[in-house]
Design a protein around this motif. Structure first.
Motif, PDB file in Angstrom:
ATOM      1  N   ALA A  48       0.838  -1.205   0.000  1.00 28.01           N
ATOM      2  CA  ALA A  48       0.000   0.000   0.000  1.00 28.01           C
ATOM      3  C   ALA A  48       0.869   1.251   0.000  1.00 28.01           C
ATOM      4  CB  ALA A  48      -0.928  -0.010   1.216  1.00 28.01           C
ATOM      5  N   GLN A  49       1.952   1.231   0.748  1.00 25.64           N
ATOM      6  CA  GLN A  49       2.875   2.363   0.757  1.00 25.64           C
ATOM      7  C   GLN A  49       3.474   2.590  -0.626  1.00 25.64           C
ATOM      8  OE1 GLN A  49       5.510   0.959   3.817  1.00 25.64           O
ATOM      9  NE2 GLN A  49       4.319   1.857   5.485  1.00 25.64           N
ATOM     10  N   CYS A  50       3.845   1.493  -1.282  1.00 27.23           N
ATOM     11  CA  CYS A  50       4.403   1.576  -2.630  1.00 27.23           C
ATOM     12  C   CYS A  50       3.386   2.162  -3.603  1.00 27.23           C
ATOM     13  CB  CYS A  50       4.861   0.202  -3.094  1.00 27.23           C
ATOM     14  SG  CYS A  50       5.701   0.189  -4.691  1.00 27.23           S
ATOM     15  N   ASN A  51       2.134   1.688  -3.532  1.00 28.97           N
ATOM     16  CA  ASN A  51       1.104   2.192  -4.441  1.00 28.97           C
ATOM     17  C   ASN A  51       0.794   3.662  -4.193  1.00 28.97           C
ATOM     18  OD1 ASN A  51       1.084  -0.457  -5.272  1.00 28.97           O
ATOM     19  ND2 ASN A  51      -1.134  -0.667  -5.247  1.00 28.97           N
ATOM     20  N   LYS A  71       8.674   9.718   0.103  1.00 27.26           N
ATOM     21  CA  LYS A  71       8.439   9.337   1.501  1.00 27.26           C
ATOM     22  C   LYS A  71       7.831   7.931   1.590  1.00 27.26           C
ATOM     23  CE  LYS A  71       4.790  10.461   3.949  1.00 27.26           C
ATOM     24  NZ  LYS A  71       3.761  11.245   4.675  1.00 27.26           N
ATOM     25  N   TRP A  72       6.812   7.690   0.758  1.00 24.40           N
ATOM     26  CA  TRP A  72       6.144   6.387   0.809  1.00 24.40           C
ATOM     27  C   TRP A  72       7.011   5.291   0.204  1.00 24.40           C
ATOM     28  CZ3 TRP A  72       2.528   5.861   4.152  1.00 24.40           C
ATOM     29  CH2 TRP A  72       1.720   6.954   4.484  1.00 24.40           C
ATOM     30  N   TYR A  73       7.801   5.621  -0.930  1.00 30.93           N
ATOM     31  CA  TYR A  73       8.722   4.601  -1.473  1.00 30.93           C
ATOM     32  C   TYR A  73       9.720   4.157  -0.428  1.00 30.93           C
ATOM     33  CZ  TYR A  73       7.371   5.417  -6.351  1.00 30.93           C
ATOM     34  OH  TYR A  73       6.720   5.515  -7.546  1.00 30.93           O
ATOM     35  N   ARG A  74      10.234   5.112   0.358  1.00 28.01           N
ATOM     36  CA  ARG A  74      11.255   4.768   1.353  1.00 28.01           C
ATOM     37  C   ARG A  74      10.696   3.822   2.410  1.00 28.01           C
ATOM     38  NH1 ARG A  74      15.946   7.374   0.964  1.00 28.01           N
ATOM     39  NH2 ARG A  74      16.007   9.339  -0.178  1.00 28.01           N
ATOM     40  N   MET A  75       9.473   4.091   2.829  1.00 24.84           N
ATOM     41  CA  MET A  75       8.864   3.224   3.832  1.00 24.84           C
ATOM     42  C   MET A  75       8.737   1.798   3.306  1.00 24.84           C
ATOM     43  SD  MET A  75       5.817   5.515   5.491  1.00 24.84           S
ATOM     44  CE  MET A  75       6.116   7.120   6.237  1.00 24.84           C
ATOM     45  N   ALA A  76       8.220   1.678   2.081  1.00 30.44           N
ATOM     46  CA  ALA A  76       8.035   0.350   1.495  1.00 30.44           C
ATOM     47  C   ALA A  76       9.373  -0.319   1.201  1.00 30.44           C
ATOM     48  CB  ALA A  76       7.200   0.448   0.221  1.00 30.44           C
ATOM     49  N   LEU A  91      10.448  -4.389   0.031  1.00 23.06           N
ATOM     50  CA  LEU A  91       9.624  -4.591  -1.164  1.00 23.06           C
ATOM     51  C   LEU A  91      10.436  -4.232  -2.405  1.00 23.06           C
ATOM     52  CD1 LEU A  91       6.739  -5.381  -2.059  1.00 23.06           C
ATOM     53  CD2 LEU A  91       6.190  -2.945  -2.059  1.00 23.06           C
ATOM     54  N   ALA A  92      10.679  -5.214  -3.266  1.00 25.57           N
ATOM     55  CA  ALA A  92      11.558  -5.018  -4.422  1.00 25.57           C
ATOM     56  C   ALA A  92      11.047  -3.925  -5.354  1.00 25.57           C
ATOM     57  CB  ALA A  92      11.726  -6.329  -5.184  1.00 25.57           C
ATOM     58  N   GLU A  93       9.737  -3.878  -5.570  1.00 29.32           N
ATOM     59  CA  GLU A  93       9.171  -2.872  -6.463  1.00 29.32           C
ATOM     60  C   GLU A  93       9.469  -1.462  -5.962  1.00 29.32           C
ATOM     61  OE1 GLU A  93       4.810  -1.440  -8.201  1.00 29.32           O
ATOM     62  OE2 GLU A  93       4.953  -3.175  -6.900  1.00 29.32           O
ATOM     63  N   ALA A  94       9.367  -1.265  -4.644  1.00 31.26           N
ATOM     64  CA  ALA A  94       9.649   0.052  -4.070  1.00 31.26           C
ATOM     65  C   ALA A  94      11.139   0.387  -4.161  1.00 31.26           C
ATOM     66  CB  ALA A  94       9.186   0.094  -2.617  1.00 31.26           C
ATOM     67  N   GLN A  95      11.984  -0.616  -3.941  1.00 28.54           N
ATOM     68  CA  GLN A  95      13.428  -0.391  -4.083  1.00 28.54           C
ATOM     69  C   GLN A  95      13.770   0.008  -5.509  1.00 28.54           C
ATOM     70  OE1 GLN A  95      14.699  -4.229  -2.691  1.00 28.54           O
ATOM     71  NE2 GLN A  95      14.760  -3.598  -0.548  1.00 28.54           N
ATOM     72  N   TRP A 103      19.957   1.074  -4.741  1.00 31.41           N
ATOM     73  CA  TRP A 103      18.578   0.602  -4.648  1.00 31.41           C
ATOM     74  C   TRP A 103      18.247  -0.397  -5.760  1.00 31.41           C
ATOM     75  CZ3 TRP A 103      16.225   1.030  -0.274  1.00 31.41           C
ATOM     76  CH2 TRP A 103      16.557   2.081   0.579  1.00 31.41           C
ATOM     77  N   TYR A 104      18.795  -0.152  -6.943  1.00 30.45           N
ATOM     78  CA  TYR A 104      18.606  -1.133  -8.017  1.00 30.45           C
ATOM     79  C   TYR A 104      19.188  -2.483  -7.614  1.00 30.45           C
ATOM     80  CZ  TYR A 104      17.142   2.285 -11.599  1.00 30.45           C
ATOM     81  OH  TYR A 104      16.463   3.218 -12.341  1.00 30.45           O
ATOM     82  N   ARG A 105      20.338  -2.451  -6.967  1.00 31.20           N
ATOM     83  CA  ARG A 105      20.995  -3.703  -6.563  1.00 31.20           C
ATOM     84  C   ARG A 105      20.133  -4.460  -5.549  1.00 31.20           C
ATOM     85  NH1 ARG A 105      26.146  -6.215  -6.388  1.00 31.20           N
ATOM     86  NH2 ARG A 105      25.717  -8.257  -5.497  1.00 31.20           N
ATOM     87  N   MET A 106      19.526  -3.741  -4.604  1.00 28.23           N
ATOM     88  CA  MET A 106      18.666  -4.399  -3.621  1.00 28.23           C
ATOM     89  C   MET A 106      17.496  -5.106  -4.306  1.00 28.23           C
ATOM     90  SD  MET A 106      18.393  -1.697  -0.464  1.00 28.23           S
ATOM     91  CE  MET A 106      19.841  -1.045   0.364  1.00 28.23           C
ATOM     92  N   ALA A 107      16.892  -4.407  -5.271  1.00 25.97           N
ATOM     93  CA  ALA A 107      15.776  -5.003  -6.005  1.00 25.97           C
ATOM     94  C   ALA A 107      16.254  -6.156  -6.882  1.00 25.97           C
ATOM     95  CB  ALA A 107      15.072  -3.952  -6.852  1.00 25.97           C
ATOM     96  N   ALA A 108      17.400  -5.964  -7.523  1.00 22.97           N
ATOM     97  CA  ALA A 108      17.950  -7.008  -8.396  1.00 22.97           C
ATOM     98  C   ALA A 108      18.262  -8.276  -7.622  1.00 22.97           C
ATOM     99  CB  ALA A 108      19.208  -6.495  -9.090  1.00 22.97           C
TER     100      ALA A 108
END
Length: 231
Positions: free
Chosen positions: A81-84, A104-109, A114-118, A141-146
């Protein structure tokens, strides 16, 4: 997480159930029950009502109503929900466009893993959108999601290693990440264009490698896949 299933994964079966309910007028009593449950504070149901209103599935499409339910769930710490909400503020969809609020919300997620938020944070730093442009921070952040198997993040990491942008130029790592992206199960029949795009970048990187380097990269890919089984 001590073996517990993350909340943002537990909501998936509920999403399917809720959208099936909303799609059928005969379940109007169930809809009222779900709304009552959401009003009672269930964050997973709040999130799924947000999805329904955003997509107009079973209810009239209403971005403002969608954001209301997303915010209720986000305020309780539900990562998706934070990401959305972050995406909504980025696009100005149902809320005024506000890149700082989006961040702010991306950072929380993202902080919840959450990979999508990262990935979205990586995009924001790459573009300098809501934050100062910072390629090195973007790559972090890309690396965390990757590392979680996000194909888009893997591909951008590979391209960045090929170009030497935000990271030292390294064709072996360029091949490694773009090859992983091309094998991702997010590249199904509906994403063949993305799949071919990733494969093309991997092929270009491979041409820059010696046979020994290519063998090493392929071993790295096998090791990564063994440690990250596909779901």
């Amino acid at each position: 997480m001590n073996g517990a299933t993350p909340r943002f994964l537990r909501i998936i079966p509920l999403t399917i159930f809720l959208l099936n309910v909303l799609a059928c007028p005969a379940f109007s009593e169930d809809i009222r029950t779900l709304i009552k449950e959401a009003e009672g504070g269930n964050p997973e149901v709040q999130f799924n009502l947000g999805v329904a209103y955003e997509r107009g599935q079973g209810v009239p499409q209403d971005y403002a109503e969608s954001m209301k339910w997303y915010r209720m769930a986000a305020d309780q710490g539900l990562a998706q929900a934070q990401c959305n909400l972050g995406i909504a503020y980025e696009r100005g969809q149902g809320v005024p466009q506000d890149y700082a609020e989006s961040m702010k919300w991306y950072r929380m997620a993202a902080g919840q893993g959450l990979a999508e938020a990262q990935y979205n944070l990586g995009v924001a730093y790459y573009k300098g959108q809501g934050v100062p442009q910072d390629y090195a921070e973007s790559m972090k952040w890309y690396r965390m999601a990757a590392d979680q198997g996000h194909a888009g993040a893997q591909c951008i990491l590979g391209i960045s290693y090929s170009d030497g942008q935000g990271v030292p130029q390294d064709y072996l790592l360029a091949y490694f990440w773009t090859s992983l992206a091309s094998k991702s199960n997010t590249c199904g029949s509906d994403n063949r264009g993305a799949n071919y795009f990733y494969m093309d970048y991997a092929a270009n990187a491979a041409r820059q490698l010696t046979p020994e380097q290519l063998t090493k990269a392929q071993e790295m890919i096998r090791d990564w896949e063994a440690k990250h089984p596909r779901k």
